[in-house]
Design an enzyme around this catalytic site. Structure first.
Site, PDB file in Angstrom:
ATOM      1  N   ASP A 224       0.881  -1.173   0.000  1.00 22.62           N
ATOM      2  CA  ASP A 224       0.000   0.000   0.000  1.00 22.62           C
ATOM      3  C   ASP A 224       0.913   1.216   0.000  1.00 22.62           C
ATOM      4  OD1 ASP A 224      -2.096  -1.746   0.221  1.00 22.62           O
ATOM      5  OD2 ASP A 224      -2.606  -1.250   2.279  1.00 22.62           O
ATOM      6  N   ASP A 379     -13.302  -3.651  -1.251  1.00 23.76           N
ATOM      7  CA  ASP A 379     -13.025  -3.281   0.149  1.00 23.76           C
ATOM      8  C   ASP A 379     -14.321  -3.411   0.953  1.00 23.76           C
ATOM      9  OD1 ASP A 379     -10.325  -2.425  -0.428  1.00 23.76           O
ATOM     10  OD2 ASP A 379     -11.184  -0.634  -1.332  1.00 23.76           O
TER      11      ASP A 379
HETATM   12  O1  1PR Z   1     -10.376   2.984  -5.105  1.00 21.83           O
HETATM   13  O2  1PR Z   1      -9.538   2.408  -7.350  1.00 21.83           O
HETATM   14  O3  1PR Z   1      -8.610   4.360  -6.124  1.00 21.83           O
HETATM   15  O4  1PR Z   1      -8.110   2.054  -5.418  1.00 21.83           O
HETATM   16  C1  1PR Z   1      -7.566   2.285  -4.172  1.00 21.83           C
HETATM   17  C2  1PR Z   1      -6.992   1.007  -3.685  1.00 21.83           C
HETATM   18  O5  1PR Z   1      -6.321   1.256  -2.470  1.00 21.83           O
HETATM   19  C3  1PR Z   1      -8.036  -0.064  -3.434  1.00 21.83           C
HETATM   20  O6  1PR Z   1      -7.598  -1.270  -3.990  1.00 21.83           O
HETATM   21  C4  1PR Z   1      -8.094  -0.179  -1.916  1.00 21.83           C
HETATM   22  O7  1PR Z   1      -8.199  -1.531  -1.523  1.00 21.83           O
HETATM   23  C5  1PR Z   1      -6.754   0.366  -1.473  1.00 21.83           C
HETATM   24  N1  1PR Z   1      -6.823   1.122  -0.212  1.00 21.83           N
HETATM   25  C6  1PR Z   1      -7.397   2.312  -0.056  1.00 21.83           C
HETATM   26  N2  1PR Z   1      -7.218   2.724   1.228  1.00 21.83           N
HETATM   27  C7  1PR Z   1      -6.538   1.763   1.856  1.00 21.83           C
HETATM   28  C8  1PR Z   1      -6.115   1.792   3.255  1.00 21.83           C
HETATM   29  O8  1PR Z   1      -5.552   0.816   3.777  1.00 21.83           O
HETATM   30  N3  1PR Z   1      -6.383   2.881   3.954  1.00 21.83           N
HETATM   31  N4  1PR Z   1      -5.652  -0.358   1.227  1.00 21.83           N
HETATM   32  C9  1PR Z   1      -6.294   0.753   0.959  1.00 21.83           C
HETATM   33  C10 1PR Z   1      -6.156  -1.516   1.067  1.00 21.83           C
HETATM   34  C11 1PR Z   1      -5.884  -3.596   1.791  1.00 21.83           C
HETATM   35  C12 1PR Z   1      -4.952  -4.568   1.285  1.00 21.83           C
HETATM   36  C13 1PR Z   1      -3.987  -4.947   2.384  1.00 21.83           C
HETATM   37  C14 1PR Z   1      -4.549  -6.251   2.846  1.00 21.83           C
HETATM   38  C15 1PR Z   1      -3.584  -7.125   3.542  1.00 21.83           C
HETATM   39  N5  1PR Z   1      -5.313  -2.307   1.730  1.00 21.83           N
HETATM   40  O9  1PR Z   1      -4.335  -4.192   0.166  1.00 21.83           O
HETATM   41  O10 1PR Z   1      -2.757  -4.957   1.813  1.00 21.83           O
HETATM   42  O11 1PR Z   1      -5.680  -5.997   3.678  1.00 21.83           O
HETATM   43  O12 1PR Z   1      -3.190  -6.539   4.740  1.00 21.83           O
HETATM   44  P1  1PR Z   1      -2.691  -7.440   5.940  1.00 21.83           P
HETATM   45  O13 1PR Z   1      -2.044  -8.644   5.378  1.00 21.83           O
HETATM   46  O14 1PR Z   1      -1.718  -6.572   6.667  1.00 21.83           O
HETATM   47  O15 1PR Z   1      -3.898  -7.753   6.755  1.00 21.83           O
HETATM   48  P2  1PR Z   1      -9.235   3.007  -6.034  1.00 21.83           P
END
Ligand code: 1PR
Length: 524
Positions: A224, A379
């Site tokens: 991320d 999400d």
């Molecule tokens: O909405 O098309 O602009 O895409 C934005 C992207 O960024 C989406 O894929 C969304 O999932 C991701 N995203 C947005 N905000 C966050 C955040 O964390 N605040 N991250 C985010 C999503 C989730 C996973 C993470 C897993 C594994 N992160 O990618 O890596 O949950 O984590 P873990 O193994 O530590 O539990 P758009």
């Protein structure tokens, strides 16, 4: 010098990077003359058969190509570059191929998910220069929905099993082509490319192959990425999507360095999510493009990039299509793009009208780059209810009761990194996106993200059972046992983790070592 036939769709940057890594220079074909004067020609095809043949025809490259291969000059086709050698493809029934090998390209007919995405083996049927240094137990990266069916067996170089045995390589004299992507198959892929480039006439027929090949479960490292308050682009990690600790954005490292480290540790794929992409438009946010360019020079496994892929009008009133953003990413080294927030809006609109517009980001990108290049990142958040009648959504009966003892829940899709919920459930979202042409689902779960408490098995099982495209299980991995749980209790094809890798709690090799005696895994 290697001549490369780039007809303009897909990620040829990886092929160029791989060839350059091997110390060779690359000349891109600009005219038929460039083909005829080539010493060695590589033809990496990505996207769709019909548009590939049409572009080759428009550029007047078909006759030179035919002449080149009929004269038995050194040729390596990759993926669609293999399909092109056949009479035609069911993907575009009225458009002829080069007809060098008689036979047709057909869509997979199997109960397994299609596209066939992942690392699979090959059973070698012909000695070849390509197999020098191989023992037959190697795995290569495949990503395709169609495969070639030659009329006779004489040109078959290798076969692979996916539901049934299919032709995964052909060779007739100096003309060779493989269905898999050597440029995305780690060290062994580079080795195979080197064999083609050197082509010193020493052939090999690997002897250790088993009777059948097996596709591996993939382990994906997710980064991320966002700018911190000082303006540096960092890999961060949230707890249930909250990436700030004591007010600051968590900084877990530099994107290019970490991606390289995970590649060297054996990650089967790397995913970058630009988590603030919803507010920073990617074409103005050039660092992500630079991250991809730098990473793809050193990382030879598939790269996915997500964040901000949507139609957009900038402050000067200039309109950009989601396809423009995706194209910039593919040109910079991405193999797949992932769409998050925009997919939710697209599906909400589809539910209202019941009609495909043909203009959504999912449809337009899939049409040009192929379904396999479009991942949908979901999400979702669990919402408990007392009875399925309470909502219009697809509901599951849960073994983890809610705070009021509720036995049912649905999974609400969110946008903008979980900041806003929408009236769409995750199962329906996945189904509609498949209908619109998505090739894979990246299934996060806000409740589990960063908790180390294990994947949400109920969610993953429900979504995987509702679609016939591959699903990447994500969020909550805390130990190797969690990966085993998700692979044995659901049909997810791959599992993604972030926190445990970034915090060095469990290295990727340990996850793979633990899984190896239980499920099929790729070892570098
Ligand atoms: O909405 O098309 O602009 O895409 C934005 C992207 O960024 C989406 O894929 C969304 O999932 C991701 N995203 C947005 N905000 C966050 C955040 O964390 N605040 N991250 C985010 C999503 C989730 C996973 C993470 C897993 C594994 N992160 O990618 O890596 O949950 O984590 P873990 O193994 O530590 O539990 P758009």
């Amino acid at each position: 010098m290697i001549t490369l036939l780039d007809y303009g769709a897909g990620n040829v940057r990886s092929v160029i990077n791989a060839i350059e890594r091997l110390g060779e220079t690359v000349k891109i074909v600009k005219s038929g003359e460039d083909i005829l004067s080539a010493h060695k020609l590589v033809f990496p095809g990505v996207g769709a058969f019909g548009s590939m043949m049409e572009i080759l025809a428009q550029k007047e490259l078909i006759q030179p190509l035919k002449l080149y291969i009929e004269n038995n000059r050194p040729f390596l086709g990759i993926c669609l570059g293999l399909h092109a050698l056949f009479d035609g493809s069911d993907e575009a029934p009225n458009i002829p191929g080069l007809g060098f090998i008689s036979g047709q390209v057909k869509r997979f007919e199997t109960n397994l998910s299609v596209p066939h995405i992942g690392w699979n083996g090959v059973l070698c049927h012909q000695p070849s220069v390509l197999w020098r240094g191989c023992n037959g137990q190697e795995k290569f990266y495949f990503v395709h929905s169609y495969h070639a069916v030659p009329d006779t067996k004489d040109a078959i170089l290798c076969t692979t099993d996916y539901g049934y045995s299919f032709t995964s390589g052909i060779q007739k004299g100096n003309v060779m082509a493989v269905q898999f992507h050597p440029e995305k198959s780690g060290q062994i892929g580079l080795h195979l490319l080197e064999n083609f480039i050197k082509n010193d006439a020493q052939v090999n027929l690997p002897s250790l192959a088993s009777k059948k090949t097996h596709i591996s479960k993939r382990i994906i490292a997710c980064l991320d990425v966002r700018a911190n308050d000082q303006g540096d682009l960092v890999v961060t990690k949230g707890d249930q999507y909250d990436v700030r600790e004591k007010g600051d954005v968590r900084n877990l490292g530099k994107p290019v360095e970490l991606a390289r480290r995970y590649y060297e540790m054996g990650a089967d794929e790397i995913t970058f999510l630009n988590i603030t992409g919803f507010r920073d438009f990617p074409l103005e946010d050039m660092p992500m493009i630079e991250v991809l360019k730098q990473t793809s020079k050193n990382v030879f496994v598939p790269l996915t990039i997500g964040g901000g892929i949507r139609d957009y009008t900038d402050s000067n009133g200039r309109f950009y299509r989601a396809l423009d953003v995706a194209s910039a990413y593919f040109r910079s080294g991405a193999d797949k793009i992932s769409i998050g927030s925009d997919a939710v809006d697209i599906v909400a609109e589809y539910i209202k009208t019941g009609k495909k517009t043909g203009t959504s980001a999912i449809e337009t990108i899939a049409r040009v780059y192929g379904n396999q290049a479009v991942v949908i990142s979901i999400d979702p958040r669990r919402i408990y209810i007392s009875t399925p009648k309470d909502v219009v959504h697809q509901v599951i009966s849960t073994t983890i009761p809610g705070p009021e003892g509720e036995k049912y829940c649905w999974y609400q899709c969110t946008v903008k990194g979980g900041r806003e919920g929408r009236n769409v459930d995750a199962i329906t979202l996945a189904q509609v996106c498949e209908k619109l042409g998505a090739g894979e689902i990246l299934l996060n779960c806000i409740d589990r993200d960063g908790t180390n408490s294990g994947f949400d098995i109920e969610l993953i099982h429900a979504v995987r059972s509702a679609v016939s495209i591959p699903v990447i299980a994500s969020s909550g991995a805390g130990c190797p046992e969690h990966f085993l749980e998700v692979f044995t209790q659901t049909k997810a094809e791959s599992a993604l983790a972030a926190g445990i890798f970034h915090r060095n709690e469990v290295p990727i090799q340990d996850v793979k070592r633990f899984l190896a005696s239980h499920v099929e895994i790729r070892h570098e």
